[in-house]
Write a protein that holds these residues in place. Structure first.
Motif, mmCIF file in Angstrom:
data_model
loop_
_atom_site.group_PDB
_atom_site.id
_atom_site.type_symbol
_atom_site.label_atom_id
_atom_site.label_comp_id
_atom_site.label_asym_id
_atom_site.label_seq_id
_atom_site.Cartn_x
_atom_site.Cartn_y
_atom_site.Cartn_z
ATOM 1 N N SER A 15 0.842 -1.205 0.000
ATOM 2 C CA SER A 15 0.000 0.000 0.000
ATOM 3 C C SER A 15 0.869 1.244 0.000
ATOM 4 O O SER A 15 2.090 1.172 0.111
ATOM 5 C CB SER A 15 -0.843 0.121 1.264
ATOM 6 O OG SER A 15 -1.289 -1.081 1.723
ATOM 7 N N ASP A 17 0.663 4.739 2.165
ATOM 8 C CA ASP A 17 -0.032 5.493 3.215
ATOM 9 C C ASP A 17 0.994 6.072 4.160
ATOM 10 O O ASP A 17 2.194 5.905 3.945
ATOM 11 C CB ASP A 17 -1.005 4.564 3.967
ATOM 12 C CG ASP A 17 -0.338 3.267 4.349
ATOM 13 O OD1 ASP A 17 0.641 3.324 5.099
ATOM 14 O OD2 ASP A 17 -0.760 2.185 3.899
ATOM 15 N N ARG A 20 3.577 3.626 5.670
ATOM 16 C CA ARG A 20 4.555 3.136 4.681
ATOM 17 C C ARG A 20 5.450 4.259 4.170
ATOM 18 O O ARG A 20 6.599 4.023 3.803
ATOM 19 C CB ARG A 20 3.846 2.421 3.529
ATOM 20 C CG ARG A 20 3.500 1.029 3.972
ATOM 21 C CD ARG A 20 2.759 0.169 3.050
ATOM 22 N NE ARG A 20 1.977 -0.715 3.889
ATOM 23 C CZ ARG A 20 2.455 -1.844 4.436
ATOM 24 N NH1 ARG A 20 3.670 -2.249 4.163
ATOM 25 N NH2 ARG A 20 1.690 -2.577 5.220
ATOM 26 N N ASP A 94 6.771 -6.898 7.827
ATOM 27 C CA ASP A 94 5.428 -6.520 8.295
ATOM 28 C C ASP A 94 4.449 -7.660 8.049
ATOM 29 O O ASP A 94 4.386 -8.578 8.832
ATOM 30 C CB ASP A 94 5.066 -5.155 7.660
ATOM 31 C CG ASP A 94 3.583 -4.851 7.534
ATOM 32 O OD1 ASP A 94 2.872 -5.104 8.504
ATOM 33 O OD2 ASP A 94 3.164 -4.356 6.470
ATOM 34 N N ARG A 95 3.686 -7.655 6.963
ATOM 35 C CA ARG A 95 2.719 -8.735 6.721
ATOM 36 C C ARG A 95 3.460 -10.010 6.284
ATOM 37 O O ARG A 95 4.473 -9.923 5.591
ATOM 38 C CB ARG A 95 1.722 -8.309 5.643
ATOM 39 C CG ARG A 95 1.037 -6.999 6.003
ATOM 40 C CD ARG A 95 -0.046 -6.617 5.018
ATOM 41 N NE ARG A 95 -0.494 -5.261 5.298
ATOM 42 C CZ ARG A 95 -1.414 -4.621 4.614
ATOM 43 N NH1 ARG A 95 -2.016 -5.212 3.592
ATOM 44 N NH2 ARG A 95 -1.768 -3.389 4.929
ATOM 45 N N PRO A 142 -1.341 -9.184 9.942
ATOM 46 C CA PRO A 142 -1.440 -8.356 11.152
ATOM 47 C C PRO A 142 -2.893 -8.233 11.652
ATOM 48 O O PRO A 142 -3.119 -8.126 12.863
ATOM 49 C CB PRO A 142 -0.902 -6.990 10.715
ATOM 50 C CG PRO A 142 -0.051 -7.278 9.536
ATOM 51 C CD PRO A 142 -0.707 -8.433 8.842
ATOM 52 N N ARG A 146 -3.698 -8.949 15.493
ATOM 53 C CA ARG A 146 -4.233 -7.846 16.301
ATOM 54 C C ARG A 146 -5.605 -8.198 16.870
ATOM 55 O O ARG A 146 -5.967 -7.773 17.965
ATOM 56 C CB ARG A 146 -4.303 -6.562 15.458
ATOM 57 C CG ARG A 146 -2.934 -6.028 15.138
ATOM 58 C CD ARG A 146 -2.933 -4.856 14.185
ATOM 59 N NE ARG A 146 -1.583 -4.664 13.650
ATOM 60 C CZ ARG A 146 -1.196 -3.654 12.890
ATOM 61 N NH1 ARG A 146 -2.057 -2.708 12.570
ATOM 62 N NH2 ARG A 146 0.039 -3.589 12.456
ATOM 63 N N TRP A 169 -8.266 -1.747 6.313
ATOM 64 C CA TRP A 169 -7.200 -0.792 6.627
ATOM 65 C C TRP A 169 -7.524 0.629 6.174
ATOM 66 O O TRP A 169 -6.678 1.509 6.256
ATOM 67 C CB TRP A 169 -5.846 -1.173 5.990
ATOM 68 C CG TRP A 169 -5.283 -2.513 6.343
ATOM 69 C CD1 TRP A 169 -5.031 -3.541 5.466
ATOM 70 C CD2 TRP A 169 -4.848 -2.993 7.630
ATOM 71 N NE1 TRP A 169 -4.478 -4.613 6.126
ATOM 72 C CE2 TRP A 169 -4.360 -4.304 7.450
ATOM 73 C CE3 TRP A 169 -4.831 -2.432 8.910
ATOM 74 C CZ2 TRP A 169 -3.862 -5.073 8.496
ATOM 75 C CZ3 TRP A 169 -4.335 -3.206 9.956
ATOM 76 C CH2 TRP A 169 -3.859 -4.500 9.736
ATOM 77 N N ASN A 195 -5.833 0.181 12.785
ATOM 78 C CA ASN A 195 -4.829 1.213 12.467
ATOM 79 C C ASN A 195 -5.436 2.604 12.702
ATOM 80 O O ASN A 195 -6.645 2.740 12.954
ATOM 81 C CB ASN A 195 -4.214 1.044 11.061
ATOM 82 C CG ASN A 195 -5.165 1.370 9.928
ATOM 83 O OD1 ASN A 195 -6.259 1.880 10.142
ATOM 84 N ND2 ASN A 195 -4.751 1.070 8.708
ATOM 85 N N ARG A 197 -5.716 5.218 10.622
ATOM 86 C CA ARG A 197 -6.628 5.768 9.592
ATOM 87 C C ARG A 197 -8.066 5.349 9.898
ATOM 88 O O ARG A 197 -8.999 6.130 9.801
ATOM 89 C CB ARG A 197 -6.249 5.250 8.196
ATOM 90 C CG ARG A 197 -5.026 5.893 7.612
ATOM 91 C CD ARG A 197 -4.880 5.560 6.142
ATOM 92 N NE ARG A 197 -4.825 4.125 5.871
ATOM 93 C CZ ARG A 197 -3.796 3.344 6.156
ATOM 94 N NH1 ARG A 197 -2.738 3.851 6.744
ATOM 95 N NH2 ARG A 197 -3.808 2.061 5.873
ATOM 96 N N ASP A 220 -0.377 2.182 14.954
ATOM 97 C CA ASP A 220 0.614 2.640 13.955
ATOM 98 C C ASP A 220 1.483 3.739 14.553
ATOM 99 O O ASP A 220 2.689 3.633 14.516
ATOM 100 C CB ASP A 220 0.025 3.187 12.641
ATOM 101 C CG ASP A 220 -0.292 2.105 11.622
ATOM 102 O OD1 ASP A 220 0.107 0.956 11.860
ATOM 103 O OD2 ASP A 220 -0.949 2.420 10.617
ATOM 104 N N TYR A 241 3.606 0.974 15.802
ATOM 105 C CA TYR A 241 3.898 -0.198 14.975
ATOM 106 C C TYR A 241 5.245 0.090 14.320
ATOM 107 O O TYR A 241 5.339 0.932 13.427
ATOM 108 C CB TYR A 241 2.790 -0.366 13.933
ATOM 109 C CG TYR A 241 2.846 -1.672 13.168
ATOM 110 C CD1 TYR A 241 2.922 -2.887 13.845
ATOM 111 C CD2 TYR A 241 2.820 -1.694 11.781
ATOM 112 C CE1 TYR A 241 2.955 -4.084 13.139
ATOM 113 C CE2 TYR A 241 2.847 -2.890 11.080
ATOM 114 C CZ TYR A 241 2.921 -4.085 11.768
ATOM 115 O OH TYR A 241 2.961 -5.267 11.063
HETATM 116 C C1 FRU Z 1 -0.222 0.302 6.199
HETATM 117 C C2 FRU Z 1 -0.953 -0.577 7.117
HETATM 118 C C3 FRU Z 1 -0.817 -0.055 8.512
HETATM 119 C C4 FRU Z 1 -0.910 -1.284 9.294
HETATM 120 C C5 FRU Z 1 -0.117 -2.227 8.434
HETATM 121 C C6 FRU Z 1 -0.413 -3.642 8.661
HETATM 122 O O1 FRU Z 1 -0.350 -0.127 4.882
HETATM 123 O O2 FRU Z 1 -2.286 -0.649 6.738
HETATM 124 O O3 FRU Z 1 -1.759 0.930 8.809
HETATM 125 O O4 FRU Z 1 -0.412 -1.164 10.558
HETATM 126 O O5 FRU Z 1 -0.405 -1.872 7.135
HETATM 127 O O6 FRU Z 1 0.244 -4.450 7.749
#
Ligand code: FRU
Length: 322
Positions: A15, A17, A20, A94-95, A142, A146, A169, A195, A197, A220, A241
């Protein structure tokens, strides 16, 4: 004269955002310190098919290593398994995916974050804590961790989790989910969003419905969005995070250079960011931004110097040759 090898690192983000962007900044900052490496970051914009194309792009364009944050585990596992099986080093961050076909992984203790959020939520909402949960994309790891950590801890502390619905998300889905859940469960006194957002989306709904009594927590703590939302009292708390972009690049380079690295790194869960520490964290972020700016300036000057130096050196050798 020795050949300088350039390591080409491909980063596939699921993503684009605030969180990231922070991570990408850290990656770009770290790469400044490695003259022998370059990085290209591609974003799949939450689209797993696009992410598969991005991974294939890195393979077909001769990159040396791929760093991936997989949008959905099930959809991305086959391509990562294939690429890794063909000998390309892969770092997952992360994921996660559904198996261990990767060279290294840097993840976060999402269940731990869920548990910390539950303890905080229980204290915030009191003895009669009644929560709804707005979850991340189902099938992204995640979101699973979570939920698991929060649900078990919250209920063991005597709270009631009334409902749990995914909002993928993003803020718009969270506004919609919060709206329908608050109508279904008017007794809610806390919203837990996976998260910031989504927490901010829920906060807009809560205000629109005149339910300012409801507490809201997110995850986050990216400074410009999550921590700022706490400072502005749009949400009550967020949990950091970790991004650790520098560590991701260092791991990739250790792999490429045959140096030691950790195959599995699970970064710990954090404590809450709330009104007690939001301002100081925002201040620290400003300092970091300024230092980064200076670092970039210094790097540009050094590059300039070397460019001039090497053109003068070659002029010198050319004049000797004549
Ligand atoms: C960003 C996000 C974060 C979240 C993470 C989980 O793309 O959506 O807001 O913590 O990915 O993978």
């Amino acid at each position: 004269c020795t050949e300088v090898k350039t390591y080409r690192i491909g980063v596939s983000q699921c993503s684009e955002d605030d969180w990231r962007m922070k991570l990408n900044d850290e990656i770009n900052r770290e790469i400044m310190f490695h003259e022998d490496a370059e990085v290209e970051i591609r974003s799949a914009n939450d689209n797993s098919a696009k992410q598969i194309d991005d991974i294939r792009y890195f393979v077909s364009h001769g990159f040396d290593i791929i760093i991936v944050s997989p949008n959905e585990a099930t959809t991305l596992t086959p391509v990562i398994r294939e690429v890794y099986g063909n000998g390309m080093p892969v770092v997952i961050f992360d994921r996660n995916i559904n198996d261990n076909t990767y060279t290294a992984r840097i993840g976060v203790d999402d269940e731990g974050i869920g548990r910390s959020a539950a303890t905080y939520a229980r204290n915030l909402a009191g003895d009669n804590a009644k929560a709804i949960e707005i979850g991340g994309l189902e099938g992204s790891t995640p979101a699973y961790g979570r939920h698991k950590g929060f649900a078990s801890e919250f209920e063991s502390l005597g709270g009631t989790l009334l409902a749990s619905v995914a909002a993928d998300w993003n803020k718009e889905d969270a506004i919609r989910v919060a709206d329908s859940l608050l109508k279904l469960y008017p007794e809610v006194n806390l919203i837990y969003a996976h998260n910031d957002r989504m927490a901010i989306g829920a906060s807009e709904t809560v205000r629109r419905l005149g339910r300012d009594d409801i507490k809201i927590i997110g995850i986050d703590a990216a400074p410009e969005i999550g921590i700022q939302a706490v400072a502005d009292t749009l949400i009550d708390a967020t949990f950091l995070y970790p991004t650790e972009g520098h560590r991701i690049i260092q791991t990739a380079l250790a792999i490429l250079k045959g140096k030691p690295y950790n195959r599995e790194t699970i970064l710990p869960a954090s404590s809450a960011v709330d009104l007690s520490n939001a301002d100081i964290l925002l201040l620290q972020n400003e300092t970091l931004k300024e230092e980064t700016c200076k670092m970039r300036l210094l790097k540009a000057r050094i590059d300039d110097y070397w460019a001039q130096h090497s053109s003068q050196t070659s002029l010198f050798y050319a004049s000797i040759a004549i």
